[in-house]
Design an enzyme around this catalytic site. Structure first.
Site, PDB file in Angstrom:
ATOM      1  N   ASP A 385      -1.354   4.317   2.432  1.00 20.57           N
ATOM      2  CA  ASP A 385      -1.279   4.622   1.354  1.00 20.57           C
ATOM      3  C   ASP A 385      -1.989   5.756   0.372  1.00 20.57           C
ATOM      4  O   ASP A 385      -2.704   6.072   1.943  1.00 20.57           O
ATOM      5  CB  ASP A 385      -2.098   3.374   0.449  1.00 20.57           C
ATOM      6  CG  ASP A 385      -1.754   4.230  -1.118  1.00 20.57           C
ATOM      7  OD1 ASP A 385      -1.600   4.473  -1.401  1.00 20.57           O
ATOM      8  OD2 ASP A 385      -2.584   3.707  -1.528  1.00 20.57           O
ATOM      9  N   THR A 387      -3.985   7.774  -2.627  1.00 24.43           N
ATOM     10  CA  THR A 387      -5.240   7.535  -3.003  1.00 24.43           C
ATOM     11  C   THR A 387      -5.904   6.392  -2.756  1.00 24.43           C
ATOM     12  O   THR A 387      -5.375   4.768  -2.574  1.00 24.43           O
ATOM     13  CB  THR A 387      -4.510   7.897  -4.739  1.00 24.43           C
ATOM     14  OG1 THR A 387      -3.351   8.866  -4.875  1.00 24.43           O
ATOM     15  CG2 THR A 387      -5.688   7.500  -5.882  1.00 24.43           C
ATOM     16  N   ASN A 827       0.340  -2.380  -5.947  1.00 20.72           N
ATOM     17  CA  ASN A 827       1.428  -1.282  -5.507  1.00 20.72           C
ATOM     18  C   ASN A 827       1.613  -1.971  -4.134  1.00 20.72           C
ATOM     19  O   ASN A 827       2.321  -0.854  -3.892  1.00 20.72           O
ATOM     20  CB  ASN A 827       1.900   0.106  -6.684  1.00 20.72           C
ATOM     21  CG  ASN A 827       0.933   0.937  -5.735  1.00 20.72           C
ATOM     22  OD1 ASN A 827      -1.513   0.539  -5.378  1.00 20.72           O
ATOM     23  ND2 ASN A 827       0.738   2.319  -5.877  1.00 20.72           N
TER      24      ASN A 827
END
Length: 1154
Positions: A385, A387, A827
């Site tokens: 990922d 961020t 997420n």
């Protein structure tokens, strides 16, 4: 104000929610039917009707992995018990948390979470978690609103606004609940976090319930002193636990291969047993010939079945079963026990590594499962990922453009990378600017969220600028246009802000630092301390807050409508450039071109940008808008949101541009260096992010995943042709065109890949979210993956959580290589669970990723040590341990088999029963455990200095079939030498003083002594890093054998059987016994020693090369180390080392041309 009530406030006037009002249309008509049968008796959970319902309690228990493993093996069960207990402790801690519950007569007392029942009324106070799923009844605000943080549920740090029904909103005091009775009818327990259907019966009236009144377990109450709520779902019925899924079972590739070896050895066991039984059957059949007994000592004439020549077939079957038990020592049952012990100890070392301890947040590394330790040493692809994983997810206001002038001198990570990309002049300029910035920071203390340096507008200097009027409006907009809430520190008086996002907090802080301090919010006003440009002093100003037009992903902007002290109505708006420039008035575009240029510059520097604009509204227009807006937000139909957006669209027009902001989501410390090391190790890194393509590309440059001159294959669906098709509205045509475009771009990329492989050039693949949707289709994904694997780096932009998981599954299943996923938010959970190894970053986005991960670390940079040091060590230790285990069991098993041949497959074991039982328990097992825990081929410093050593794990050099078969051959060879040397040396020799030859008991003891010496000394040869513990276990195991032999031999013959006095009376006094042990030891180890010497001298592995330079004292010689590295570095890698190499090569080529 804690514990007191808030002043009269009217949020319904400014927010886009409907004041707790709804209707019974649509889904509410389903209440009472299938799936909507739940009935809650509020404040009366003990009533007769409630007792009949039998809802689950609020006690949460983890599902244990122990029971299925009891059957497999006790030690594994023990390990699982320990890991289950750790999870259980977390459950106990949660279940014993306390919350105030209504006990009757308006009295609330603290009660454990696990004692809550459906229907209880609870009081939750500020910063507490909700203990169950609740229906909000009232809060400390008069209009019964509250703020909720759902980080633990969805990873979002922004605050959600909830509001109770109007019918219960006045119940602010504990005493209000003395006689409160209500019945809630609602949907049955389900996993949908974002929907809820129910009704509340209060007296004779029914009131519809919606998600606006639902407070979910594990979310937190923020910026609200307290709320009262009714419990509707408890324990495993709560939505958060309904959403939890059992983590997939993960096993390492080494473990899977080990299973295959065990199957192979079992097949060998069966074959040997079959061979033995056949020969035994034939020999038994021929035992009696013409009344003569061939094997007279077995007395076949007196047997019932086993040696009966007349029943040779049955005898052969019995011999087969005997042989299965006798040769079972080929199967290393204790290996599974040993591996479990070793893995647990390895996990403890990972947890206690101070180099992976993040002191700032007090967070050590945590191996949440020990099953995948060795898998850490074989990672081929990392899926990351962006961020919060590569970046900090803490925004800093660093630059802005106001009235067409750019302000802010800060240098971003991306600009440092640009300095590399564009040559030395920029690098020198960047260094000078950084020096100025550091000087400024020394003079003024740093402020979180504010990294802005520009003397033109800081320190109250902005009124001296040419367009001070525009700067004033710009800063005022930053201070007013937001939903942040100020909190005053009672000790220092310093104001901090609770905001819906880190960006918004950075804007409010920036406004404060530049002279516009937001200090108070009510539901109808916002108050500021503004810097007066004339007097230069702070003045207090208040603005009536009329409406908030909230941000949404489709609107990409937010606005507020306020009335200033002069009575003017102002609409203040901020949003993405893609939606803001088209809403500007003709006379509001004065600085548009310059602002666009600055926005492009900021995007190139990896910054997030927003455009700021405003307009004045006349009274008539506002009245008309407010009527339509109020009507739209009070709708209960499905198109409510669309209606609100449509009304907002009408007023957010004819704006006047003020400027743009730029905030930096900073890279975490050490990220570029870590990525460089991982790239040198030959590990590929894919970045999967929800950000737009430009931002992701810029972060790629900052991380050195991309570099100047690296060709980029961009697969993008945002083409003019596709946009035109989308406007036409033909969905099937759009999908076909998108897919065709993706296929064409992949085909072009593969052609470029073929050319680049001939020129040894590195390529980067960049894919947007829409294209990725089609690239993951069954008929496209194989060629997409082929292209992606050929590229040095891959960046997937605008990726949804599901796409992240699908990419992880694709890479794992199609390549067969080990994948590691790393992320920090909810997420990323799907991706972490799909990958072979999931690493959670315990950052600012809650604990969802950590709870779903296999290993948790606090910073991305710790991945370097986790993989290159611990991963390499664990892989090497487990590989060596398994190979050695098979070696020693094969050697032991084959001596038994050879003796069976010698004894005509009679089923007689050469060793005493206790020798057989204790071989893998005391005499040879502890050194293997020490090897698995302590051995190091290379120190941690050299592991990091020579990262390509990690390739041994990726290529599985140390656990290849060739190496396994080599160790198996060594075992057979050792068994052959031990058996035949002992038999030939002792068969006809006088052994005792009286001239007696050896019997079975002496032969067995001698062979066993040789076996213990050989396998332990073989271990000593294999170890590269001796500790006191290894010396103790290796030589202690040999000494323990002699002690056991004496102690066991001293026991009664009925107990010690063939071992009775065998050592003291027979073996120890005999010189042959000692001489034979020495001879067998040397001859057994000589083949391995010879092979190792030749291999290390002429065909060294990479770790052996490093061992050589360490032993020669050349590990600090830069030229020699560079030569060793160059021998193995990949030409198509990424990272700043590769970038430097590419730049040097380019410079040499240019110099050659001149």
């Amino acid at each position: 104000m804690a514990g007191g009530r808030r002043k009269k406030q009217h949020f319904s006037r400014i927010h886009a929610f409907s004041c707790g009002k709804a209707s019974f249309k649509g889904e509410h008509s389903l209440i009472g039917g299938p799936g909507f049968s739940r009935v809650v008796y509020c404040n009366d959970p003990e009533c007769f009707e409630a007792g009949l319902l039998n809802y689950c309690d609020n006690y949460v228990r983890a599902v244990s992995n122990v029971l299925p493993l009891v059957v497999v093996i006790g030690a594994t069960m023990g390990k699982e018990v320990v890991e289950d207990w750790r999870r259980k402790k977390q459950d106990i801690e949660v279940n014993n948390r306390k919350v105030k519950m209504h006990q009757g007569d308006g009295i609330f007392e603290h009660t454990k979470w696990m004692d809550l029942k459906v229907g209880d009324i609870v009081k939750v106070e500020k910063d507490e978690f909700f203990p169950a799923d609740l229906i909000l009844l009232s809060s400390s605000y008069d209009e019964a609103i509250c703020y909720v943080e759902t980080t633990n549920l969805d990873g979002e740090t922004n605050l959600k606004l909830k509001q109770a029904l109007e019918a219960t909103s006045s119940m602010h005091e504990e005493s209000s609940f003395q006689n409160f009775k209500a019945v809630i009818r609602c949907e049955d327990p389900n996993s949908n976090l974002y929907s809820f259907v129910g009704s509340l019966e209060l007296g004779e009236e029914q009131h519809p319930l919606s998600p606006q009144q639902l407070l979910l377990r594990d979310s937190k109450l923020r910026n609200t002193d307290y709320i009262f709520g009714a419990v509707i779902f408890t324990g495993h019925d709560t939505k958060v636990i309904q959403n939890s899924t059992a983590p997939p079972s993960k096993r390492s590739k080494i473990e899977k291969r080990m299973d295959k070896i065990v199957y192979f050895l079992f097949a060998v066991l069966v074959v040997l047993s079959i061979i033995g039984s056949i020969f035994f059957g034939i020999a038994t059949r021929e035992d009696l010939e013409n009344g003569r007994m061939t094997r007279w000592y077995l007395r076949p004439d007196k047997t019932t079945i086993y040696y009966n020549p007349k029943r040779a077939a049955v005898a052969a079957i019995l011999q087969f079963l005997t042989a299965l038990m006798l040769y079972s020592y080929l199967i290393p049952i204790s290996l599974y026990v040993s591996i479990e012990i070793v893995k647990v100890l390895q996990s403890i070392f990972i947890n206690q590594d101070l180099h992976m301890y993040y002191e700032e947040a007090d967070k050590p590394a945590r191996a949440r499962t020990s099953n995948l330790n060795e898998e850490l040493g074989q990672v081929d692809t990392i899926l990351s990922d962006k961020t919060g994983t590569l970046t900090c997810n803490s925004m800093e206001f660093i630059k802005c453009s106001v009235a067409g002038i750019s302000y802010g001198h800060g240098i971003t990570e991306v600009e440092r990378a640009l300095a590399w990309r564009k040559g030395s002049p920029l690098a020198q300029e960047a260094t000078e600017v950084e020096g100025q910035v550091e000087k400024f920071k020394e003079e003024k203390p740093s402020v979180k969220g504010f990294n802005f340096v520009d003397e033109r507008i800081t320190n109250g200097n902005w009124p001296n600028e040419t367009r001070a009027d525009v700067i004033q409006k710009f800063l005022r907009l930053l201070a007013i246009c937001h939903t942040a809430i100020p909190e005053v520190d009672e000790g220092t008086g310093r104001i901090s802000y609770e905001a819906e996002s880190p960006d918004e907090a950075a804007f409010v802080v920036a406004a404060r630092e530049l002279g516009f301090e937001f200090y108070e919010r009510t539901q109808t006003s916002i108050s500021l301390y503004e810097l007066d440009p004339v007097s230069g002093k702070k003045v207090e100003r208040s603005y009536n807050l009329l409406n908030i037009l909230e941000f949404s992903s489709s609107r990409k902007r937010m606005s507020v409508i306020v009335r200033n002290e002069e009575g003017k109505l102002l609409l203040l708006c901020k949003g993405a450039d893609s939606v803001m420039f088209e809403r500007l008035a003709k006379n509001g575009r004065e600085f548009a071109e310059q602002t666009k240029e600055h926005i492009d510059e900021y995007a190139d520097a990896g910054l997030r940008t927003l455009v700021l604009a405003y307009r004045e509204i006349d009274e008539e227009e506002y009245v008309e808008f407010n009527e339509q807006f109020t009507e739209a937000k009070n709708l209960v139909s499905g198109d409510r949101e669309e209606m609100i957006e449509e009304v907002a669209e009408k007023i957010e027009r004819d704006l006047i541009l003020l400027g743009a902001t730029a905030v930096e989501d900073k890279l975490q410390n050490g990220v570029p260096e870590c990525i460089d090391k991982l790239a040198q190790a030959g590990i590929k890194l894919w970045v999967l992010t929800g950000d737009k393509m430009e931002t992701a590309i810029n972060i790629g440059f900052a991380c050195s995943l991309l570099r100047q001159g690296m060709k980029q294959i961009v697969i993008n669906s945002e083409t003019p042709e596709n946009k035109a098709l989308e406007k036409a509205g033909d969905k099937s045509a759009v999908a076909a065109a998108f897919k065709a475009g993706v296929l064409q771009q992949i085909a072009e990329g593969k052609q470029l890949l073929t050319l680049s492989s001939e020129n040894s050039e590195a390529l980067a693949l960049i894919v947007d979210g829409k294209s990725l949707t089609y690239a993951l289709d069954d008929d496209v994904r194989d060629i997409f993956l082929e292209l992606a694997i050929g590229c040095a780096s891959v960046i997937c932009c605008r990726s949804s959580p599901k796409q992240k998981a699908l990419v992880a599954r694709l890479v794992k299943s199609k390549t067969g290589s080990t994948t590691l996923a790393i992320g920090d938010g909810a997420n990323d959970v799907g991706m972490l669970q799909e990958a072979d190894i999931g690493v959670g970053i315990s950052g600012v986005e809650g604990m969802q990723a950590v709870m779903s991960s296999d290993i948790a670390i606090a910073q991305f940079r710790f991945l370097e040590r986790l993989l290159l040091v611990h991963g390499h060590w664990c892989y090497r230790r487990i590989s060596s341990m398994i190979c050695y285990f098979f070696y020693k069991n094969i050697a032991f098993g084959f001596t038994i088999f050879f003796y069976e041949i010698y004894a005509s497959f009679s089923g007689q074991a050469v060793y005493n029963d206790w020798y057989l039982s204790l071989y893998n328990v005391f005499f040879t097992s502890l050194p293997v455990i020490a090897l698995g825990v302590f051995d190091q081929d290379i120190s941690s410093r050299l592991c990091l200095k020579f990262p390509l050593l990690y390739q041994e794990g990726i290529q599985n050099v140390l656990f290849s079939w060739l190496r396994i078969l080599g160790w198996a051959f060594n075992g057979v060879l050792s068994a052959t030498i031990i058996f035949f040397f002992c038999i030939r040396a002792m068969q006809h020799q006088a052994f005792r003083k009286g001239g007696e030859v050896v019997g079975l008991e002496i032969l067995g003891a001698t062979m066993y002594t040789c076996m213990v010496w050989v396998v332990n000394c073989q271990m000593a040869l294999s170890i590269t890093y001796f500790t006191y513990i290894q010396h103790l276990f290796i030589w202690g195991g040999i000494i323990l054998w002699y002690i056991f032999l004496m102690a066991y031999g001293a026991m009664d013959p009925d107990i010690s059987t063939t071992a009775y006095q065998v050592f003291v009376e027979a073996c120890a006094p005999s010189g042959l016994y000692w001489l034979l042990t020495l001879l067998v030891l040397i001859c057994s180890l000589l083949p391995y020693f010879t092979y190792s010497a030749i291999q290390m001298r002429f065909f060294p592995l990479y770790h052996q090369m490093i061992q050589w330079i360490r032993s020669d004292g050349q590990s600090d010689d830069p030229e020699y180390c560079h030569m060793v590295r160059q021998r193995s570095l990949r030409p198509t890698t990424v990272g700043y080392t590769a970038r430097f190499e590419a730049k040097s090569k380019s410079f040499k080529e240019r110099a050659g041309d001149h």
